[in-house]
Design a protein around this motif. Sequence first.
Motif, short mmCIF file in Angstrom:
data_model
loop_
_atom_site.label_atom_id
_atom_site.label_comp_id
_atom_site.label_asym_id
_atom_site.label_seq_id
_atom_site.Cartn_x
_atom_site.Cartn_y
_atom_site.Cartn_z
N THR A 1 1.48 47.26 36.50
CA THR A 1 2.54 46.42 35.97
C THR A 1 3.92 47.02 36.28
OG1 THR A 1 1.10 45.66 34.18
CG2 THR A 1 3.47 45.35 33.88
N TRP B 1 0.51 40.16 41.09
CA TRP B 1 0.16 40.99 39.94
C TRP B 1 -1.10 40.47 39.25
CZ3 TRP B 1 0.28 39.45 34.69
CH2 TRP B 1 0.12 40.49 33.76
N PHE B 2 -1.16 39.18 39.01
CA PHE B 2 -2.30 38.59 38.31
C PHE B 2 -3.57 38.67 39.15
CE2 PHE B 2 -5.02 34.89 37.47
CZ PHE B 2 -5.34 35.13 36.14
N SER C 1 -7.23 40.40 38.24
CA SER C 1 -8.49 39.65 38.22
C SER C 1 -9.58 40.30 39.07
CB SER C 1 -8.25 38.21 38.69
OG SER C 1 -7.97 38.19 40.08
#
Length: 219
Positions: free
Chosen positions: A175, A84-85, A89
């Motif tokens: 998300t 997810w992160f 990015s």
Amino acid sequence: MNFRLWNLSARDNLNLYVFLGVLVLVGAIFGAMLVNALTLDQQQELTDALGVYLAKVDNPDNASPAATFRESFLFYGKWMLLIWFLGLSVIGLPLVFVLDFLKGVLIGFAAAVLAQQFAWNGVLFFLLATGPRNALVVPALMIASLSAARFAYFVVRERLFRRKGQLLPPFLAHTAVAAAMLLVLCVASLYEAFVSPNLLDRIAPSVVSQEISALSSKF
């Protein structure tokens, strides 16, 4: 924002799913090949570890399903959080594909080790122990990876080049996909902790006992 961007169906994203599937497959092949590169000492350490694990399977009362669930879900949760992160990015998107490759490596390595040690009994044990779980885990990671790729594509196309589009809707969509896949991974962890040990205890007691005997004879 055009929400068709988050249409994650296999029909509309066949090329991406094929790409991710090939990554996992190549990783599995690479993981299987790694077994042949192990030294004798490393193979002995793996044999010892397998002996401990098989002994736990043969005596399921000694294992704590709750602890197994916590460890498994924490591991998968960290993996999903990282995907997810990295998607957020944008520049970390290649690392998402690396994670999918590593998942394949883990699967291939585990299967090859068991097959090398115990031949077809090892393959059977691997399928019973991890097959249903990976049938949930691998698609969940692939869908989350596809969502990460979609988010990165949106940011590059709409925000960097066209200088338009709202960032909040795709962020919420990405998300939501990650959260949904985390629930799938939770189900996989529950299976690993509460179903898989009972299944192995009922279906493969002879396989387990044979492998423990085989390991014991090596010491």
